[in-house]
Design an enzyme around this catalytic site. Structure first.
Site, mmCIF file in Angstrom:
data_model
loop_
_atom_site.group_PDB
_atom_site.id
_atom_site.type_symbol
_atom_site.label_atom_id
_atom_site.label_comp_id
_atom_site.label_asym_id
_atom_site.label_seq_id
_atom_site.Cartn_x
_atom_site.Cartn_y
_atom_site.Cartn_z
ATOM 1 N N HIS A 1 0.858 -1.192 0.000
ATOM 2 C CA HIS A 1 0.000 0.000 0.000
ATOM 3 C C HIS A 1 0.890 1.237 0.000
ATOM 4 C CE1 HIS A 1 -3.840 2.031 1.848
ATOM 5 N NE2 HIS A 1 -3.139 2.886 1.114
ATOM 6 N N HIS B 1 1.261 4.946 -2.307
ATOM 7 C CA HIS B 1 0.861 5.859 -3.387
ATOM 8 C C HIS B 1 2.115 6.576 -3.874
ATOM 9 C CE1 HIS B 1 -3.460 5.426 -2.440
ATOM 10 N NE2 HIS B 1 -3.033 5.310 -1.194
ATOM 11 N N GLU C 1 -11.162 3.370 6.372
ATOM 12 C CA GLU C 1 -10.117 4.253 6.908
ATOM 13 C C GLU C 1 -10.815 5.368 7.686
ATOM 14 O OE1 GLU C 1 -6.473 7.171 5.355
ATOM 15 O OE2 GLU C 1 -7.978 6.492 3.923
ATOM 16 N N ASP D 1 1.862 3.957 2.937
ATOM 17 C CA ASP D 1 0.805 4.789 2.368
ATOM 18 C C ASP D 1 1.373 5.966 1.581
ATOM 19 O OD1 ASP D 1 -1.783 5.554 1.778
ATOM 20 O OD2 ASP D 1 -2.321 6.161 3.800
ATOM 21 N N ASP D 2 1.630 7.099 2.252
ATOM 22 C CA ASP D 2 2.174 8.313 1.631
ATOM 23 C C ASP D 2 3.355 8.786 2.479
ATOM 24 O OD1 ASP D 2 -0.100 9.106 -0.471
ATOM 25 O OD2 ASP D 2 -1.080 8.468 1.379
#
Length: 329
Positions: free
Chosen positions: A16, A18, A199, A277-278
């Protein structure tokens, strides 16, 4: 060996991530200057201070503003190679990278520019460091399903480069059911379906992702814990959750890391995985997410091994390659 020593050394997978969320301030400034694009920050320090968020929307606002400087194939290559450099340093040997075509095509950037830049970096990272990767094309849920269908059509000439489709962006008010038709069409086109659910959105969104989108994995999924029958189903179906601890605290979905539900998920038998994630925005790449959880949740070596194993086991790698990597653990 301590859990912290183990996680620093062991081969890891990330499910996961981005790619637009790995955009470090230094690189954003560099590309903005190269492309002569003004951004509303005077310095790298000022931009870093802006990386403080009260919720998902606060983050998305700056995320999309940063993406505006990405114009050329070279920009997407530089962005992706910078992430792979982190993977090489942290012994991340496989990664499943989400990208948001609509963030760029809505600005007039060709789909081909985006994917060709990313693909060039994927090929180089495999050649240079032996890092395998695959792409997950994410639909933006704050846009219409019609827009998602346009993106699906644009992707088809590049279908051989894309493994899966996902669903991200503003979750509240944008349930998975809004995208049922485009997910049906995406599966018919040969893509594996995944979706962000639970989320910020309720457990109901996870049910929808399972029943209507027929997903193979749930991204995040924290709010499943509010529904014991949903937990039972996720456990029985061995449905993996791609959990993002530092993201959850940065966006205030969890107040502090010591209250993160990751350990509880493992105790319940959920197939949790750890991801960043980010990472440029949320304070850490994959190893840091593990280290913070190990310290705050007092994870045992066996629990950490299980999390690492889950990331390989529930990846979209071919079965033979999965077993090769698991054997290294």
């Amino acid at each position: 060996m301590t859990p912290a020593d183990y996680i620093k050394q062991v081969p890891k997978a990330e499910l996961h991530l981005h790619i637009e969320g790995s955009f470090e301030p230094e690189l954003m400034f560099q590309i903005a200057q190269r492309n002569k694009i003004a951004i509303p920050y005077e310095s790298i320090e000022e931009l870093k201070k802006a990386y403080q968020f009260g919720n998902l929307q606060d983050f998305l606002d700056i995320y999309y503003a940063g993406a505006n400087v990405l114009i050329h194939e070279e920009d997407f290559y530089d962005l992706t190679m910078a992430y792979f450099q982190h993977c090489a340093e942290e012994n991340v040997v496989h990664t499943e990278i989400m990208f948001d075509p609509q963030t760029h095509t809505k600005r007039g950037i060709a789909f081909s520019t985006v994917i060709n830049g990313i693909q060039k970096a994927r090929v180089e990272a495999e050649s240079k460091w032996g890092i395998s990767s695959l792409l997950i094309m994410s639909y933006l849920r704050h846009l219409s399903e019609e827009d998602a269908f346009d993106t699906l059509a644009q992707s088809l000439p590049y279908k051989h480069l894309i493994k899966a489709v996902g669903l991200d962006s503003s979750e509240k008010g944008n349930p998975p059911s809004k995208f049922q038709k485009v997910f049906d069409a995406s599966v018919k086109a040969g893509y594996i379906p995944v979706a962000h659910a639970g989320e910020e959105g309720p457990a109901d969104y996870i049910w929808e992702a399972l029943d209507l989108l027929q997903v193979a994995r749930i991204d995040h999924g924290n709010n499943c814990l509010s529904d014991i029958s949903l937990v039972d189903r996720l456990v029985n179906e061995k449905m993996a959750l791609t959990v993002c601890p530092l993201s959850n605290t940065a966006l205030r979905n969890v107040d502090e890391i010591k209250n993160h539900p990751l350990k509880k998920m493992l105790d319940l038998g959920l197939k949790a995985t750890v991801n960043s994630d980010d990472p440029a925005y949320f304070g850490g790449y994959l190893t840091q997410n593990y280290l913070d959880c190990i310290e705050a949740l007092d994870l045992t070596l066996e629990e950490v091994k299980q999390l690492v194993r889950n990331s390989f086991e529930y990846s979209f790698l071919p079965e033979g390659r999965k077993q090769e990597l698991i054997a290294q653990l």
